[in-house]
Design a protein around this motif. Structure first.
Motif, PDB file in Angstrom:
ATOM      1  N   LYS A   1       0.840  -1.213   0.000  1.00 49.97           N
ATOM      2  CA  LYS A   1       0.000   0.000   0.000  1.00 49.97           C
ATOM      3  C   LYS A   1       0.866   1.250   0.000  1.00 49.97           C
ATOM      4  O   LYS A   1       0.540   2.250  -0.643  1.00 49.97           O
TER       5      LYS A   1
ATOM      6  N   TYR B   1       1.900   2.623  -3.301  1.00 49.50           N
ATOM      7  CA  TYR B   1       1.015   3.474  -4.095  1.00 49.50           C
ATOM      8  C   TYR B   1       1.674   4.824  -4.366  1.00 49.50           C
ATOM      9  O   TYR B   1       1.474   5.434  -5.406  1.00 49.50           O
TER      10      TYR B   1
ATOM     11  N   PRO C   1       0.095   3.072  -9.173  1.00 45.24           N
ATOM     12  CA  PRO C   1      -1.028   2.979  -8.230  1.00 45.24           C
ATOM     13  C   PRO C   1      -2.217   2.195  -8.774  1.00 45.24           C
ATOM     14  O   PRO C   1      -2.900   1.506  -8.025  1.00 45.24           O
ATOM     15  N   THR C   2      -2.465   2.285 -10.078  1.00 42.15           N
ATOM     16  CA  THR C   2      -3.604   1.563 -10.656  1.00 42.15           C
ATOM     17  C   THR C   2      -3.386   0.059 -10.577  1.00 42.15           C
ATOM     18  O   THR C   2      -4.285  -0.697 -10.188  1.00 42.15           O
TER      19      THR C   2
ATOM     20  N   VAL D   1      -1.260  -1.615  -8.571  1.00 44.93           N
ATOM     21  CA  VAL D   1      -1.234  -2.036  -7.162  1.00 44.93           C
ATOM     22  C   VAL D   1      -2.660  -2.157  -6.630  1.00 44.93           C
ATOM     23  O   VAL D   1      -3.002  -3.117  -5.929  1.00 44.93           O
ATOM     24  N   SER D   2      -3.518  -1.188  -6.986  1.00 43.86           N
ATOM     25  CA  SER D   2      -4.907  -1.195  -6.528  1.00 43.86           C
ATOM     26  C   SER D   2      -5.639  -2.425  -7.041  1.00 43.86           C
ATOM     27  O   SER D   2      -6.339  -3.114  -6.283  1.00 43.86           O
ATOM     28  N   VAL D   3      -5.482  -2.741  -8.319  1.00 49.90           N
ATOM     29  CA  VAL D   3      -6.121  -3.926  -8.899  1.00 49.90           C
ATOM     30  C   VAL D   3      -5.622  -5.187  -8.198  1.00 49.90           C
ATOM     31  O   VAL D   3      -6.403  -6.086  -7.852  1.00 49.90           O
TER      32      VAL D   3
ATOM     33  N   LEU E   1      -4.170  -5.580  -5.102  1.00 45.41           N
ATOM     34  CA  LEU E   1      -4.604  -5.708  -3.707  1.00 45.41           C
ATOM     35  C   LEU E   1      -6.108  -5.912  -3.593  1.00 45.41           C
ATOM     36  O   LEU E   1      -6.572  -6.701  -2.759  1.00 45.41           O
ATOM     37  N   ASP E   2      -6.888  -5.231  -4.413  1.00 45.84           N
ATOM     38  CA  ASP E   2      -8.347  -5.395  -4.367  1.00 45.84           C
ATOM     39  C   ASP E   2      -8.741  -6.841  -4.652  1.00 45.84           C
ATOM     40  O   ASP E   2      -9.638  -7.401  -4.008  1.00 45.84           O
TER      41      ASP E   2
END
Length: 339
Positions: free
Chosen positions: A265, A268, A274-275, A277-279, A281-282
């Protein structure tokens, strides 16, 4: 609903909001049926594993498959050491399909445990990063052709380490500044090896060169900024970091799950895309409900609810006790066991 007791889920069961309420591999008990009823899920049969498919030989478990493909890849890398020629056809025919196959396992936490490096880190890491990059590529909806190209590039991302002295790679303590400078050269070595190899795309060579570059320009070997880094390189960078932190290495043990998520996190902001990493981790955090976990006090529990404001600190059931990790700050998830 009671006719489903004792049946095994073949796929994750998601509610209307796309959150996994029961993971693949769950053997349905009374409390699981109650969860399904509460989420108004009645088409359970489509998630069930066909009985005759349930009996799997030991040789087809994710751990066994990973062990086999690592051994094969190691043999092929050794042939490169001896001949100076990358065995492209053998890698494409034998290793890459196996890596993509492993990435199709329905339970990602079983998958994560299977690809963790315990020993022989260099070779296990190559396969682990190949598998994780393939997963991320699938979650980013890459085309089949792009996904295969990504798998190949990710599996070869560290080939330049074959030119780094083994005693430095296996050193149990912290590297000296001089040793670290030698290790950093693997990115350039990998690029040189792959760009001069027939049958290997230039993009594959770029991944070997760029997978340690960072969004803020603070990476190596060229200090490139975000707009100069290839998409595949950004994906492999995230898979590389996640696998390295999750694995036992010569100079440190695997980090606990909560610490890996926390550091990802933090990535990020500046270091990682960040995009992506977000995908990544989500897709991990929304699939945690129903998973068995080991807490930092070594108790074993089950995740029953994800806190949408702090996903890595869910509600855990330990025996008859419910523990809200967002309130009990002395406890964290050390490991997700995977069902």
């Amino acid at each position: 609903m009671r006719q489903f007791l004792g049946k095994t889920l073949k796929n994750d069961v998601m509610n209307a909001f796309g959150v996994t309420v029961l993971p693949a591999g769950t053997v349905l008990q009374a409390e699981h049926l109650l969860v399904l009823e509460n989420h108004k899920i009645d088409n359970v049969s489509v998630f069930l594993e066909i009985a005759e498919m349930k009996e799997k030989k030991e040789s087809t478990t994710p751990h066994a498959v990973v062990k086999g493909v690592v051994a094969n890849a190691k043999k092929l890398y050794h042939s490169f050491h001896e001949t100076g020629v990358v065995p492209v056809n053998e890698l494409q025919d034998e290793v890459i399909p196996a890596v993509q196959d492993i990435a199709n396992h329905p339970n990602i936490f079983v998958l994560f445990e299977a690809v963790k490096a315990q020993d022989d880190y260099t070779y296990q890491h190559n396969i682990g990063v190949g598998v994780l990059s393939t997963l991320i590529g699938k979650w980013l909806n890459l085309s089949e052709e792009s996904l295969k190209a990504l798998t190949f590039a990710a599996t070869l991302h560290d080939i330049g380490k074959l030119r780094i002295p083994q005693e430095i790679l296996d050193k149990p303590g912290k590297l000296t500044e001089e040793e670290f400078e030698i290790v950093k050269k693997h990115a350039i070595y990998g690029y040189e090896i792959l760009k001069n190899t027939q049958g290997v795309s230039y993009r594959t060579a770029l991944v070997a060169l760029q997978h340690h570059e960072r969004e803020d320009g603070g990476g190596y070997p060229l200090g490139l900024g975000s707009d100069k880094i290839d998409l595949f390189s950004k994906i492999v960078a995230i898979a590389d970091i996640f696998h390295a932190m999750s694995s036992k290495r010569p100079y440190h043990d695997a980090l606990p799950f909560y610490e890996v998520v926390r550091q990802m996190k933090e990535g990020y902001f500046g270091k990682l895309d960040p995009t992506i990493v977000s995908v990544f981790l989500d897709n991990i955090l929304t699939k945690m409900v129903g998973q068995k976990v080991i807490l930092t006090d070594d108790r074993v529990g089950e995740i029953v609810y994800i806190n949408p404001h702090e996903e890595e600190a869910p509600l855990i059931k330990v025996d008859d006790e419910f523990i809200d990790l967002s309130c009990v700050r002395t406890l964290r998830i050390k490991q997700i066991i995977g069902l």
